[in-house]
Design an enzyme around this catalytic site. Sequence first.
Site, PDB file in Angstrom:
ATOM      1  CB  THR A   1     -90.896  -1.057 -11.961  1.00 24.52           C
ATOM      2  OG1 THR A   1     -90.260  -1.770 -10.870  1.00 24.52           O
ATOM      3  CG2 THR A   1     -91.469   0.218 -11.436  1.00 24.52           C
TER       4      THR A   1
ATOM      5  CB  CYS B   1     -86.175  -7.982  -7.063  1.00 24.63           C
ATOM      6  SG  CYS B   1     -87.685  -7.364  -6.317  1.00 24.63           S
TER       7      CYS B   1
ATOM      8  CE  LYS C   1     -86.738 -15.720   0.459  1.00 24.07           C
ATOM      9  NZ  LYS C   1     -86.307 -14.373   0.896  1.00 24.07           N
TER      10      LYS C   1
ATOM     11  CD  GLU D   1     -91.778 -11.386  -2.653  1.00 27.26           C
ATOM     12  OE1 GLU D   1     -92.291 -12.504  -2.806  1.00 27.26           O
ATOM     13  OE2 GLU D   1     -91.794 -10.504  -3.522  1.00 27.26           O
TER      14      GLU D   1
ATOM     15  CB  SER E   1     -91.545   1.436  -7.725  1.00 28.95           C
ATOM     16  OG  SER E   1     -92.925   1.337  -7.541  1.00 28.95           O
TER      17      SER E   1
ATOM     18  CD  GLU F   1     -88.793  -1.859   2.003  1.00 26.69           C
ATOM     19  OE1 GLU F   1     -89.254  -0.776   2.375  1.00 26.69           O
ATOM     20  OE2 GLU F   1     -88.003  -2.540   2.710  1.00 26.69           O
TER      21      GLU F   1
ATOM     22  CE  LYS G   1     -78.983 -21.487   3.444  1.00 23.39           C
ATOM     23  NZ  LYS G   1     -79.498 -20.109   3.665  1.00 23.39           N
TER      24      LYS G   1
END
EC number: 1.1.1.22
Length: 466
Positions: free
Chosen positions: A93, A277, A340, A166, A132, A162, A268
Amino acid sequence: MKVSKICCIGAGYVGGPTMAVIAQKCPEITVTVVDINQARIDAWNGEDLDKLPVYEPGLDRVVAEARGRNLFFSTDVNKAIKEAEMIFISVNTPTKTYGEGKGMAADLKWVELCARQIAAASEKNKIVVEKSTLPVRTAQAVKDILDNTGNGLKFQILSNPEFLAEGTAVEDLLDPDRVLIGGDDTPEGREAINALVEIYASWVPKDRILTTNVWSSELSKLTANAFLAQRVSSINAISELCEVTEADVSEVARAIGADSRIGSKFLKASVGFGGSCFQKDILNMVYISRSYGLHEVADYWEQVIKMNDHQKARFAKNIIRSLYNTVNGKKITFLGWAFKKDTNDTRESAAIYVADHLLNEQAQICVYDPKVSAEKIYADLDYLNTRSSEDNRKYVTVVNDPYEACLDSHAIALLTEWDEFVSYDWSKIYNAMLQPAQLFDGRNILPHQDLKKIGFRVSAIGKSNI
Ligand SMILES: NC(=O)c1ccc[n+]([C@@H]2O[C@H](COP(=O)([O-])OP(=O)(O)OC[C@H]3O[C@@H](n4cnc5c(N)ncnc54)[C@H](O)[C@@H]3O)[C@@H](O)[C@H]2O)c1
Ligand SMILES: O=c1ccn([C@@H]2O[C@H](COP(=O)(O)OP(=O)(O)O[C@H]3O[C@H](CO)[C@@H](O)[C@H](O)[C@H]3O)[C@@H](O)[C@H]2O)c(=O)[nH]1
């Protein structure tokens, strides 16, 4: 109601790992993950578990346990829809790149296609789960499509966003802070909610499974990401203030994080947040707020993105300034390209924007990332459309060895916090570089004083006293 067959549409970073964990924890449920991307499905089905399309620590073991037993990957979308009692929509999306809401709103065309395909292929009532991330009130549109094109069948729509991050997806899925399920407060709605609660309850304690109405669930997902990103932009704003006042951002973060009301996580300072996202979801929330005429709300959240863009640009400008205001023809080494550590995902990675800025100044960039392919790096740069793809290949090289990447380089920019960077032989790297050797630590992970003793000129985020 006990569910025995699940289908998930979308075998990406979310669909793949979430369904693998459901299948692992619920061996009595058959889980079929479908996608229109044949190459992705082939990779999920591949023999070599090192080559799964999504790199996540521990995912290979989960897939190895469940695949072929009760976890299947396929391109036959209609068959999987037909057979399942519960269908997860886990398609992309992204931010719209055209038309009304371009650059702000979420592009829902793939979600709508799913809804239409579910309606067309279904032969019995189904529970449809939005996995999604979607703008608040999307469930209304999904329901409208299903109810008006679905042969009179009954569809219950649930929102089950969700929250995995990651790099820690498997850990997050196995031990989530919470699972959120939104549904209708009707007998059928409650039955659907309970069916999904029972699936998660196979391994998640019931008090961590929250149920709400659909709209709260949809909006909570956007809000969680907005709050997390806001913390990163807040500490990054303070990092700039640290650099001019000789305060140290790590010390400030530790001092404020010790306050239990503030907490120590997500403080950080960095070259800027990336990932598929944060930016997308905040822009989406800004767009929705404006569309309701809530301009102060929209401006407030938009500032999180502006600060992040500023941080990325500031990092690039600092490199140029430190290299005597010109990087033309100079080799600059990028350590890291992923957004990351512990992922091969590069979507919205700060590295892309820092590289673009330096390429505009005609730098020669050499990239080393332990998990990202050269093909992906060129695709990321080409996608920006700033210069021709021939020029991207001419000015950017990608190598598989970090020492080779640093050879004859004027400067190193560390863009991703991969653990292996800390253990390099930094004296060896220093001796192979052009002098004065400069190092820009965009993640504050290296031992700066030791590097300085070796001879490096070190620049780090929010630290002026190195
Ligand atoms: N990546 C994350 O960490 C993360 C975490 C939480 C939520 N989300 C959200 O989850 C959703 C999916 O994200 P992702 O990172 O997995 O995306 P992704 O791009 O990795 O995967 C989406 C997949 O859906 C497939 N697809 C699209 N339309 C389809 C259709 N009509 N039929 C079959 N397959 C179709 C695509 O081919 C692609 O493989 C997004 O809404 C995202 O915002 C992502
Ligand atoms: O203190 C911090 C923490 C994060 N970051 C950066 O912020 C970005 C996002 O990091 P993270 O949130 O760990 O990864 P994502 O996979 O993008 O996960 C976020 O986005 C997902 C997609 O919606 C959500 O499911 C997760 O809950 C949410 O953490 C990365 O570039 C990080 O390097 C920092 O710079 N400083």
